[in-house]
Design a protein around this motif. Structure first.
Motif, PDB file in Angstrom:
ATOM      1  N   ARG A 102      14.395  19.259  41.589  1.00 33.64           N
ATOM      2  CA  ARG A 102      13.560  18.292  42.291  1.00 33.64           C
ATOM      3  C   ARG A 102      13.680  18.456  43.803  1.00 33.64           C
ATOM      4  NH1 ARG A 102      11.472  14.244  39.145  1.00 33.64           N
ATOM      5  NH2 ARG A 102      12.310  14.065  37.025  1.00 33.64           N
ATOM      6  N   PHE A 103      14.888  18.662  44.280  1.00 36.11           N
ATOM      7  CA  PHE A 103      15.096  18.823  45.721  1.00 36.11           C
ATOM      8  C   PHE A 103      14.445  20.104  46.221  1.00 36.11           C
ATOM      9  CE2 PHE A 103      17.691  20.565  49.220  1.00 36.11           C
ATOM     10  CZ  PHE A 103      17.480  19.559  50.160  1.00 36.11           C
ATOM     11  N   VAL A 104      14.639  21.196  45.485  1.00 32.75           N
ATOM     12  CA  VAL A 104      14.043  22.470  45.894  1.00 32.75           C
ATOM     13  C   VAL A 104      12.517  22.377  45.837  1.00 32.75           C
ATOM     14  CG1 VAL A 104      13.889  24.941  45.378  1.00 32.75           C
ATOM     15  CG2 VAL A 104      16.059  23.739  45.091  1.00 32.75           C
ATOM     16  N   TYR A 105      12.008  21.734  44.804  1.00 37.01           N
ATOM     17  CA  TYR A 105      10.554  21.588  44.686  1.00 37.01           C
ATOM     18  C   TYR A 105      10.005  20.755  45.836  1.00 37.01           C
ATOM     19  CZ  TYR A 105       6.025  20.304  42.735  1.00 37.01           C
ATOM     20  OH  TYR A 105       4.679  20.103  42.545  1.00 37.01           O
ATOM     21  N   LEU A 106      10.731  19.733  46.248  1.00 37.54           N
ATOM     22  CA  LEU A 106      10.306  18.915  47.385  1.00 37.54           C
ATOM     23  C   LEU A 106      10.237  19.752  48.660  1.00 37.54           C
ATOM     24  CD1 LEU A 106       9.616  16.176  48.630  1.00 37.54           C
ATOM     25  CD2 LEU A 106      12.061  15.747  48.892  1.00 37.54           C
ATOM     26  N   LEU A 107      11.208  20.635  48.859  1.00 37.64           N
ATOM     27  CA  LEU A 107      11.185  21.507  50.031  1.00 37.64           C
ATOM     28  C   LEU A 107       9.970  22.434  50.006  1.00 37.64           C
ATOM     29  CD1 LEU A 107      14.951  22.548  50.377  1.00 37.64           C
ATOM     30  CD2 LEU A 107      13.688  20.856  51.719  1.00 37.64           C
ATOM     31  N   ILE A 108       9.644  22.936  48.820  1.00 43.75           N
ATOM     32  CA  ILE A 108       8.485  23.820  48.710  1.00 43.75           C
ATOM     33  C   ILE A 108       7.196  23.052  49.000  1.00 43.75           C
ATOM     34  CG2 ILE A 108       7.129  25.201  47.093  1.00 43.75           C
ATOM     35  CD1 ILE A 108       9.707  26.041  45.759  1.00 43.75           C
ATOM     36  N   VAL A 109       7.091  21.844  48.463  1.00 50.76           N
ATOM     37  CA  VAL A 109       5.891  21.039  48.696  1.00 50.76           C
ATOM     38  C   VAL A 109       5.742  20.692  50.174  1.00 50.76           C
ATOM     39  CG1 VAL A 109       4.773  18.819  48.198  1.00 50.76           C
ATOM     40  CG2 VAL A 109       5.838  20.128  46.357  1.00 50.76           C
ATOM     41  N   LEU A 110       6.858  20.497  50.864  1.00 50.45           N
ATOM     42  CA  LEU A 110       6.793  20.219  52.300  1.00 50.45           C
ATOM     43  C   LEU A 110       6.147  21.375  53.060  1.00 50.45           C
ATOM     44  CD1 LEU A 110      10.240  18.507  53.005  1.00 50.45           C
ATOM     45  CD2 LEU A 110       7.976  17.448  53.008  1.00 50.45           C
ATOM     46  N   GLY A 111       6.194  22.569  52.463  1.00 45.95           N
ATOM     47  CA  GLY A 111       5.539  23.711  53.094  1.00 45.95           C
ATOM     48  C   GLY A 111       4.039  23.544  53.211  1.00 45.95           C
ATOM     49  N   LEU A 112       3.460  22.647  52.392  1.00 42.92           N
ATOM     50  CA  LEU A 112       2.024  22.386  52.484  1.00 42.92           C
ATOM     51  C   LEU A 112       1.654  21.711  53.797  1.00 42.92           C
ATOM     52  CD1 LEU A 112       1.339  21.083  48.860  1.00 42.92           C
ATOM     53  CD2 LEU A 112       0.621  23.268  49.820  1.00 42.92           C
ATOM     54  N   THR A 113       2.625  21.107  54.453  1.00 41.75           N
ATOM     55  CA  THR A 113       2.349  20.409  55.708  1.00 41.75           C
ATOM     56  C   THR A 113       2.378  21.336  56.914  1.00 41.75           C
ATOM     57  OG1 THR A 113       4.695  19.855  56.075  1.00 41.75           O
ATOM     58  CG2 THR A 113       3.384  18.331  54.734  1.00 41.75           C
ATOM     59  N   LEU A 114       2.726  22.603  56.704  1.00 44.82           N
ATOM     60  CA  LEU A 114       2.822  23.542  57.820  1.00 44.82           C
ATOM     61  C   LEU A 114       1.484  24.253  58.019  1.00 44.82           C
ATOM     62  CD1 LEU A 114       6.312  25.186  57.128  1.00 44.82           C
ATOM     63  CD2 LEU A 114       5.762  23.402  58.803  1.00 44.82           C
ATOM     64  N   PRO A 115       0.762  23.953  59.085  1.00 49.84           N
ATOM     65  CA  PRO A 115      -0.495  24.672  59.343  1.00 49.84           C
ATOM     66  C   PRO A 115      -0.220  26.055  59.918  1.00 49.84           C
ATOM     67  CG  PRO A 115      -0.064  23.110  61.106  1.00 49.84           C
ATOM     68  CD  PRO A 115       1.024  22.900  60.079  1.00 49.84           C
ATOM     69  N   PHE A 116      -1.130  26.980  59.649  1.00 50.52           N
ATOM     70  CA  PHE A 116      -0.971  28.341  60.169  1.00 50.52           C
ATOM     71  C   PHE A 116      -0.848  28.317  61.693  1.00 50.52           C
ATOM     72  CE2 PHE A 116      -1.352  29.365  56.058  1.00 50.52           C
ATOM     73  CZ  PHE A 116      -2.107  30.441  55.656  1.00 50.52           C
ATOM     74  N   GLU A 117      -1.651  27.469  62.339  1.00 49.26           N
ATOM     75  CA  GLU A 117      -1.667  27.449  63.794  1.00 49.26           C
ATOM     76  C   GLU A 117      -0.333  26.994  64.371  1.00 49.26           C
ATOM     77  OE1 GLU A 117      -3.716  25.985  61.830  1.00 49.26           O
ATOM     78  OE2 GLU A 117      -5.688  26.915  62.095  1.00 49.26           O
ATOM     79  N   GLY A 118       0.399  26.145  63.631  1.00 50.41           N
ATOM     80  CA  GLY A 118       1.649  25.615  64.152  1.00 50.41           C
ATOM     81  C   GLY A 118       2.808  26.589  64.084  1.00 50.41           C
ATOM     82  N   ILE A 119       2.699  27.621  63.252  1.00 45.15           N
ATOM     83  CA  ILE A 119       3.818  28.559  63.104  1.00 45.15           C
ATOM     84  C   ILE A 119       3.452  29.962  63.546  1.00 45.15           C
ATOM     85  CG2 ILE A 119       4.780  27.234  61.186  1.00 45.15           C
ATOM     86  CD1 ILE A 119       3.611  29.325  59.301  1.00 45.15           C
ATOM     87  N   ILE A 120       2.274  30.139  64.137  1.00 43.08           N
ATOM     88  CA  ILE A 120       1.830  31.488  64.467  1.00 43.08           C
ATOM     89  C   ILE A 120       2.692  32.122  65.546  1.00 43.08           C
ATOM     90  CG2 ILE A 120       0.167  30.703  66.191  1.00 43.08           C
ATOM     91  CD1 ILE A 120      -0.217  33.638  63.707  1.00 43.08           C
ATOM     92  N   THR A 121       3.187  31.310  66.507  1.00 40.18           N
ATOM     93  CA  THR A 121       4.021  31.881  67.586  1.00 40.18           C
ATOM     94  C   THR A 121       5.360  32.361  67.076  1.00 40.18           C
ATOM     95  OG1 THR A 121       2.913  30.503  69.254  1.00 40.18           O
ATOM     96  CG2 THR A 121       5.075  31.429  69.824  1.00 40.18           C
TER      97      THR A 121
END
Length: 274
Positions: A102-121
């Protein structure tokens, strides 16, 4: 449940309105693509002398033949690997459910909140440190990672809805976990896998940001990266740009039309259990 005539009429009107809202931009782009090169058409007007050769000019100007092959290579690198990782992770989270899942799955789902533009740098510097800049791997590897949260969520939703009785019957017949995965669950997951493959193909084919930032060689980008070829030093040829955009969208539209029934079936899967 009985649906009244009024409700049916309202539903059809809403569907027609939604269809018109969706089609109007495509019609505008199409009519603009047929306008004379160098002009700036306004509104949706059919040109008196359609310039069909704008599509040929756009194909040649952006060297789309080379980009088509590059896009195919990138898609072949992203989609199969993403499907393999997603189906295995989805099976683990949806059926095996190991301790701490459950904890690992929650971390993976949190990845949905990362937009491409926010991590491109930071992604740019990481790819540079790996020595992958200006290669197709600079697009393939980040896309596999960025697609994982949604892909795992999609496949887990399927495996959670698989009846336990099927797995119990296979276990009683002597199937181990690996055989249970490949011979029982994976065949049942074909609708979900096929629809996920369509989505991953569409997203990969239309990827623009990573292709522009991480790859300098236009011949190693995706088809969407060809849009930059129509931007000149002093202006942009709007009709040719629209023609190029339609050429880039054509494969994705064809793929979706061909597999739309399978895609819809996967979306409805799990809505009825029994």
């Amino acid at each position: 449940m009985i649906v009244s005539i009024r409700e049916k009429l309202i539903g059809r009107v809403l569907l027609i309105a939604l269809m018109l809202i969706t089609l109007v931009p495509f019609v505008a782009i199409f009519t603009t693509a047929l306008a004379p090169a160098g002009t700036y058409p306004s509104g949706i007007t059919w040109p008196s002398h359609p310039q069909w050769h704008n599509f040929v000019n756009a194909f040649n100007a952006a060297n789309m033949g080379k980009l088509l092959w590059s896009s195919v290579l990138i898609v072949l690198g992203v989609v199969p690997a993403s499907l393999l990782f997603a189906v295995m992770a989805g099976f683990a989270f949806g059926y095996l459910r190991p301790p701490g899942h459950r904890f690992v799955y929650l971390l993976i789902v949190l990845g949905l909140t990362l937009p491409f533009e926010g991590i491109i740098t930071p992604l740019y510097y990481q790819v540079r440190d790996f020595g992958l800049l200006n290669t197709r791997w600079a697009i393939i590897l980040p896309l596999i990672a960025l697609f994982m949260p949604f892909s795992v969520l999609w496949m887990r939703a399927h495996f959670v809805n698989v009846p336990e009785e099927l797995s119990e019957a296979a276990s009683l017949d002597g199937a181990n976990t690996w055989q249970l995965f490949w011979r029982v669950h994976v065949p049942l997951a074909k609708p979900a896998l096929s629809s996920l493959a369509i989505l991953l193909f569409l997203w990969t084919w239309n990827q623009f940001l990573l292709a522009i930032v991480l790859v300098d060689d236009p011949g190693k980008r995706t088809m969407a990266g060809a849009l930059g070829a129509f931007q000149g030093q002093y202006g942009t040829d709007i009709p040719t740009l629209c023609a190029g955009a339609l050429l880039i969208m054509a494969p994705t539209i064809v793929i979706f039309i061909i597999f739309q029934r399978r895609f819809a079936a996967a979306l409805l899967q799990g809505s009825v259990k029994g």
